[in-house]
Design a protein around this motif. Structure first.
Motif, PDB file in Angstrom:
ATOM      1  N   VAL A  22       0.839  -1.271  -0.152  1.00  0.00           N
ATOM      2  CA  VAL A  22      -0.037   0.045  -0.008  1.00  0.00           C
ATOM      3  C   VAL A  22       0.811   1.166  -0.097  1.00  0.00           C
ATOM      4  N   LEU A  28      -2.038   4.283  -7.747  1.00  0.00           N
ATOM      5  CA  LEU A  28      -2.960   4.302  -6.458  1.00  0.00           C
ATOM      6  C   LEU A  28      -4.062   3.388  -6.431  1.00  0.00           C
ATOM      7  N   PHE A  70     -12.386   5.205  -1.428  1.00  0.00           N
ATOM      8  CA  PHE A  70     -11.015   5.463  -1.868  1.00  0.00           C
ATOM      9  C   PHE A  70     -10.782   5.533  -3.410  1.00  0.00           C
TER      10      PHE A  70
ATOM     11  N   VAL B  23       2.199   7.734   5.470  1.00  0.00           N
ATOM     12  CA  VAL B  23       1.592   9.143   5.765  1.00  0.00           C
ATOM     13  C   VAL B  23       2.819  10.106   5.714  1.00  0.00           C
ATOM     14  N   ILE B  30      -4.230  11.370  -1.530  1.00  0.00           N
ATOM     15  CA  ILE B  30      -5.154  10.193  -1.076  1.00  0.00           C
ATOM     16  C   ILE B  30      -4.227   8.949  -0.394  1.00  0.00           C
ATOM     17  N   ALA B  31      -2.974   8.750  -0.942  1.00  0.00           N
ATOM     18  CA  ALA B  31      -2.177   7.726  -0.591  1.00  0.00           C
ATOM     19  C   ALA B  31      -1.875   8.036   0.962  1.00  0.00           C
ATOM     20  N   ILE B  32      -1.891   9.403   1.433  1.00  0.00           N
ATOM     21  CA  ILE B  32      -1.572   9.776   2.780  1.00  0.00           C
ATOM     22  C   ILE B  32      -2.672   9.143   3.697  1.00  0.00           C
ATOM     23  N   LEU B  33      -3.868   9.277   2.985  1.00  0.00           N
ATOM     24  CA  LEU B  33      -5.118   8.770   3.831  1.00  0.00           C
ATOM     25  C   LEU B  33      -5.182   7.456   3.725  1.00  0.00           C
ATOM     26  N   LEU B  34      -4.592   6.742   2.739  1.00  0.00           N
ATOM     27  CA  LEU B  34      -4.609   5.441   3.102  1.00  0.00           C
ATOM     28  C   LEU B  34      -3.632   4.985   4.256  1.00  0.00           C
ATOM     29  N   GLU B  37      -5.543   5.242   7.314  1.00  0.00           N
ATOM     30  CA  GLU B  37      -6.467   3.844   7.416  1.00  0.00           C
ATOM     31  C   GLU B  37      -5.717   2.830   7.916  1.00  0.00           C
ATOM     32  N   LEU B  38      -4.642   2.681   7.651  1.00  0.00           N
ATOM     33  CA  LEU B  38      -3.581   1.533   8.256  1.00  0.00           C
ATOM     34  C   LEU B  38      -3.543   1.664   9.703  1.00  0.00           C
ATOM     35  N   VAL B  76     -12.459   9.568   6.507  1.00  0.00           N
ATOM     36  CA  VAL B  76     -12.115   9.461   5.383  1.00  0.00           C
ATOM     37  C   VAL B  76     -13.214  10.270   4.367  1.00  0.00           C
ATOM     38  N   LEU B  80     -11.449  12.881   1.887  1.00  0.00           N
ATOM     39  CA  LEU B  80     -11.779  12.612   0.491  1.00  0.00           C
ATOM     40  C   LEU B  80     -12.443  13.897  -0.040  1.00  0.00           C
TER      41      LEU B  80
ATOM     42  N   GLN C 697       3.596  17.183   5.453  1.00  0.00           N
ATOM     43  CA  GLN C 697       4.259  15.837   6.044  1.00  0.00           C
ATOM     44  C   GLN C 697       5.671  16.207   6.430  1.00  0.00           C
TER      45      GLN C 697
END
Lengths: 169, 103, 719
Positions: A22, A28, A70, B23, B30-34, B37-38, B76, B80, C697
């Motif tokens: 991930v 993505l 997502f 993060v 969006i990858a940061i949000l992924l 979620e992790l 989320v 988003l 970040q």
């Protein structure tokens, strides 16, 4: 090595590998799909932990709603992005180091706690965990208040998201 | 149940750290949000594991986890929505390019 | 109303008149002079009432009218002030009231009330005449009214207040107050015509000269107060106090305290009564209008000096018994008096200005009184004081009348270069101004001591008799010689002014003056004749004993021991007869032929220039004072030293300020600390701002780094 342990280890490997994918994959959509894998593994873990309701909810909500969300979001924001070039920022090594340190610290702290190697006690027979959970959620002596607050939170989030994301015509 | 508690805890710590890495180091918002979620999932694993191993009769652990679900979902959704809104204005989802609040 | 209340009120009407005139009625001439004359009349009335009551008191010397009150708290006791009428002040009050009232009335006519305003008259200069056109269209000049008319009456009102205060005082302090008020008014009135430089200078000269005397007098008063703790006359003249003062020896020339204080007070008299050596101001004081000369410099102010010293006689004569040699203070007083009498008489011989002659005559006559007091002739001195006031006032007013008549002539001819006061421009005025002539003659004879008929004879004779009787031959001879000269110059004056024929056109056109001026002359001449008869000595041939010597009996008890009358001797009587009649005769003889100064053999430069005393004082005192003021104090001390210090301090401050500014303030505080801190902060800020990159970040990484570091450090160090 009991069978449960083996299942657990497999599951853990799945989870960790998928999680790594991930955070490192370029595409993505692939990342979102790998997230689905992670979520799935976590659901299996819940099942092992006798939290059956949690497992189902995990699949339905997380995978069924959030991961889809997502994917939708990725698709909506793809116009300029062509998934080319490095996906990691310039300082990713520092982040990696930090993550490593955090993991090391956490693991160390957790493992050195007394009584952390215990095994789970058996659930007393006849304990209806699901029923009890339901009762706990809505009972005034239980957790009805956080439950309701969470509902309101969801409502606010819903309204907020709609408002923010609506485009002015 | 023969799995020691520490396995769950280490797993959750690892997942958490991976999420943290994501993060901190991914470009795409969006990858940061992924990654977030992790991290949330790692927390949930922790919570449920403690529930099971310490006092399964009390429902507090599960309820906590359920609340976390709800919060994660809300977060989320809003996140988003924000990213989409930003995308519409700035035509970018790269977090590093949304840096107007700088010196 | 009790007598004491009347006495308290006596000085007030003139003071009130002064304030009212100054504040309200300055523009209304008639109202101003009415206020002034009314006030003088009120005080005159009060004085006559007091005098009449005083006459009625049995043994008036021991019983007196006195009223005091506590004024200043001085530690445990009070300084009291109050009023006192004893025999001496009663008769003084009498003559002061009469002369003041007469002079006030006279001033109305003198300043030409009723006349039109002058053509070119300005305030500050004497009036110069107005042109009137009569029915036929002829223009001629008439005397014009004084522009500062009301102001004059205000000033003489203030002056009268001062004199009354002095006379009714029972203590040296209020006496001195009255003394100084009169000094001030003398300055104001001598310099009345302030537009004339000679008047201004004369006013300053008068004030400064009398001030010299006043300083010593004040020292005497201070010494007296510190020695006795009181300034009241009755307290000081108690026998035990006088005894104590007479026996205390001071470190000053070995004089006793009484003698030294007496001497200091006498120096005040030398200044105020224009005795040698402080006589120089009186002749110059003739710059003032004639009523001023009459009042201040004949009748009242200069008399105040003699009054004060007569009043202080017990102090001066403390420790002296009649018949014994004089104590040092009395000797000094007698010497100065006799010397001044002769000295001034010699100068008067050579003066040509009608008022100057009278001025020197005043100085001379005051010398008589002072000398009389010096030899211990208390009653004689008081007697002469009073008769002199009357006839000298009469003479001055008469001279004013003459000058007015002459000015009439000057306005008629229009020739303003002719001095209306120069006797050599006069002559034959007896026909033109008869009343003035006869009254002036009476006054002049009184001054000369014309036998029997005039007051001056009696008082002067008593002085000479006292001098002879007590054995002071030098004083006797000096005074007798001075009497001769007095008669001589008086007749000179009368002859040149009134007798013979007019020597100038102006004298031809002289006119008699209005009744406001001649009435006071007549009244004063009555006193000049009659007042002497109250003091006829008992043993006088023929007339003595017919009238009691009322004066001696009245004044005598003022002292603790009534003084005896001098033993009668024929010699002083003969001497005074000879000198008086002889002087008058010779004066007439010599001067009836003299028509111009060139024929006057007495125009000796030494006498004309007053023995060069003015020049000497100018050289010795005035010039050094100017030098000290201009060169030393102003240029050196003030400009060079003090201003130098100031400028140096200023420059130093400036330098210090510049140094602090340029070397400490700007570089260190402004640049280094002030701007420096700012720059440091700016640089730090502009360096540090770069951490705000806007990329979350990066923020997260940074915060997490710190957390990790802190956690590790915590774990290692603490746990």
């Amino acid at each position: 090595m009991t069978p449960v342990q083996i299942i657990f280890l497999l599951c853990a490997a799945l989870i960790l590998a998928s999680a790594l994918m991930v955070v490192t994959t370029r595409n993505l959509i692939h990342a979102a799909l790998w997230l689905v894998a992670v979520l799935f593994g976590v659901a299996v873990l819940y099942a092992i932990l006798d939290a059956s309701f949690m497992a189902v909810v995990q699949v339905v909500i997380y995978i069924g709603a959030i991961a889809i969300l997502f994917i939708f979001a990725v698709m909506l924001t793809r116009r300029e992005m062509r998934d080319r070039g490095p996906q990691l920022r310039k300082g990713w090594w520092l982040a990696a180091l930090l993550a490593l340190l955090v993991f090391a610290g956490l693991a160390f702290l957790l493992v050195t706690q007394p009584g952390v190697n215990r095994t789970a006690a058996a659930i007393p027979p006849g304990l209806d965990t699901l029923g009890k959970l339901g009762t706990a959620l809505v009972s005034p002596n239980g957790y009805v208040l956080p439950f309701e607050v969470a509902s309101i939170l969801l409502l606010a989030a819903l309204i907020g998201a709609v408002y923010v994301a609506v485009s002015k015509k | 149940m023969s799995i020691p508690l520490s396995w769950y805890l280490v797993l959750s710590a690892a997942l958490f750290s991976i999420g943290l890495f994501g993060v901190l180091s991914r470009k795409n918002a969006i990858a940061i949000l992924l990654g977030v979620e992790l991290m949330l999932n790692a927390v949930n694993i922790n919570l449920v594991a403690f529930w099971r191993y310490l006092d399964p009769v009390q429902m507090a652990g599960q309820v906590f986890a359920i609340i976390v679900f709800a919060v994660a979902a809300a977060e989320v959704a809003v996140g988003l929505a924000l990213i989409i809104s930003v995308y519409r204005r700035r035509k970018t989802v790269i977090a590093d390019e949304v840096d107007l609040m700088k010196w | 109303m009790t007598t004491e209340t009347i006495i308290w009120l006596l000085p007030l009407p003139p003071l009130l008149a002064f304030f009212l005139i100054v504040l309200f009625t300055n523009k209304h001439k008639a109202l101003s002079h009415s206020l002034a004359v009314g006030a003088a009349g009120l005080s005159w009335l009060g004085s006559m009432l007091v005098f009449a009551r005083a006459l009625g008191v049995h043994e008036f010397g021991k019983e007196v009218f006195e009223s005091t009150f506590n004024w200043l708290p001085t530690g445990g006791t009070w300084l009291k002030i109050g009023v006192l009428i004893d025999p001496l002040s009663a008769v003084t009050l009498f003559f002061v009231a009469w002369t003041v009232l007469m002079i006030f009335i006279y001033s109305i006519g003198y300043h030409n009330f009723g006349q039109p305003k002058g053509d070119h008259d300005r305030a500050g200069l004497p009036p110069h005449g107005a042109t009137v056109t009569d029915e036929k269209g002829h223009k001629h000049s008439v005397p014009s009214i004084e522009p500062m008319y009301s102001r004059f009456f205000a000033f003489i009102g203030l002056f009268a207040f001062g004199m009354y205060t002095l006379v009714v005082s029972n203590n040296l302090l209020t006496l001195f107050v009255g003394w100084e008020i009169m000094g001030l008014c003398s300055y104001l009135l001598i310099g009345f015509w302030y537009g004339k430089e000679s008047a201004r200078n004369a006013a300053i000269k008068a004030f400064i000269t009398t001030r010299v005397g006043d300083v010593f007098m004040l020292l005497g008063i201070a010494f007296l107060y510190s020695a006795t703790g009181t300034l009241s006359f009755r307290e000081i003249f108690r026998p035990e106090v006088l005894q104590a003062l007479a026996t205390t020896v001071t470190p000053f020339f070995g004089l006793s305290a009484a003698g030294f204080i007496g001497l200091l007070l006498f120096i005040g008299t030398i200044g105020k009564s224009a005795q040698w050596p402080l006589h120089v101001w009186l002749p110059d004081a003739m710059e003032g209008p004639t009523p001023v000369s009459a009042m201040i410099h004949a009748a009242t102010m200069v008399s105040a000096g003699v009054y004060m010293i007569i009043r202080m006689f017990p102090l001066i004569s403390a420790g002296w018994e009649p018949g014994t040699p004089l104590n040092p203070t009395m000797s000094i007083i007698a010497f100065i008096g006799a010397f001044t009498a002769l000295f001034a008489a010699t100068i008067a011989l050579a003066q040509n200005d009608i008022k100057r002659v009278l001025a020197y005559s005043t100085i001379s006559q005051l010398g008589y009184m002072v000398a009389a007091l010096g030899i211990g002739a208390y009653v004689a001195a008081a007697f002469h004081l009073i008769t002199h006031a009357f006839f000298k006032a009469l003479l001055f007013l008469g001279s004013g009348s003459v000058i007015h008549g002459m000015e009439h002539g000057v306005l008629h001819t229009g020739d303003h270069s002719v001095d209306p006061q120069n006797m050599f421009n006069m002559g034959g005025l007896r026909k033109k101004m008869p009343i003035t002539f006869w009254t002036f003659l009476i006054g002049g004879f009184a001054l000369s001591g014309f036998p029997v008929l005039t007051a001056g004879f009696w008082s002067k004779d008593e002085i000479l008799a006292d001098a002879f009787g007590r054995g002071h031959w030098a004083v006797f001879a000096t005074l007798a010689l001075a009497a001769f000269l007095t008669a001589f110059y008086t007749m000179r004056q009368i002859t040149l002014t009134f007798l013979g024929g007019p020597r100038t056109k102006e004298a031809e056109h002289a006119k008699e003056t209005p009744w406001t001026m001649t009435l006071p002359l007549v009244i004063l001449s009555v006193f000049a004749v009659g007042f002497g008869w109250v003091g006829i000595p008992e043993h006088f041939p023929l007339i003595g004993g017919l009238l009691p010597n009322w004066f001696h009996e009245f004044i005598g008890p003022t002292l603790a021991e009534v003084p005896e009358a001098a033993p009668f001797s024929l010699w002083p009587l003969l001497t005074s007869l000879c000198v008086a009649v002889g002087g008058l005769f010779f004066g007439w003889l010599v001067y009836r032929k003299v028509k111009s100064p060139k024929q006057d053999f007495l125009q000796i430069p030494l006498l004309k220039n007053k023995y060069y005393f003015d020049e000497a004082y100018d050289f010795l005192f005035v010039r050094p004072a100017y030098w000290i003021a201009e060169t030393f104090t102003y240029l050196f001390m003030d400009r060079a030293v003090i201003d130098g210090i100031l400028h140096t301090v200023g420059r130093a401050a400036l330098g210090l300020g510049s140094f602090l500014r340029n070397y400490i303030d700007k570089p260190v505080i402004n640049e280094f600390i002030g701007d420096g801190t700012g720059n440091v902060v700016k640089k730090a800020g502009s360096s540090l701002r770069r951490i705000q990159v806007g990329r979350i970040q990066a923020y997260m990484i940074a915060s997490l780094t710190v957390i990790v570091i802190v956690a590790v450090a915590y774990y290692l160090l603490v746990v």
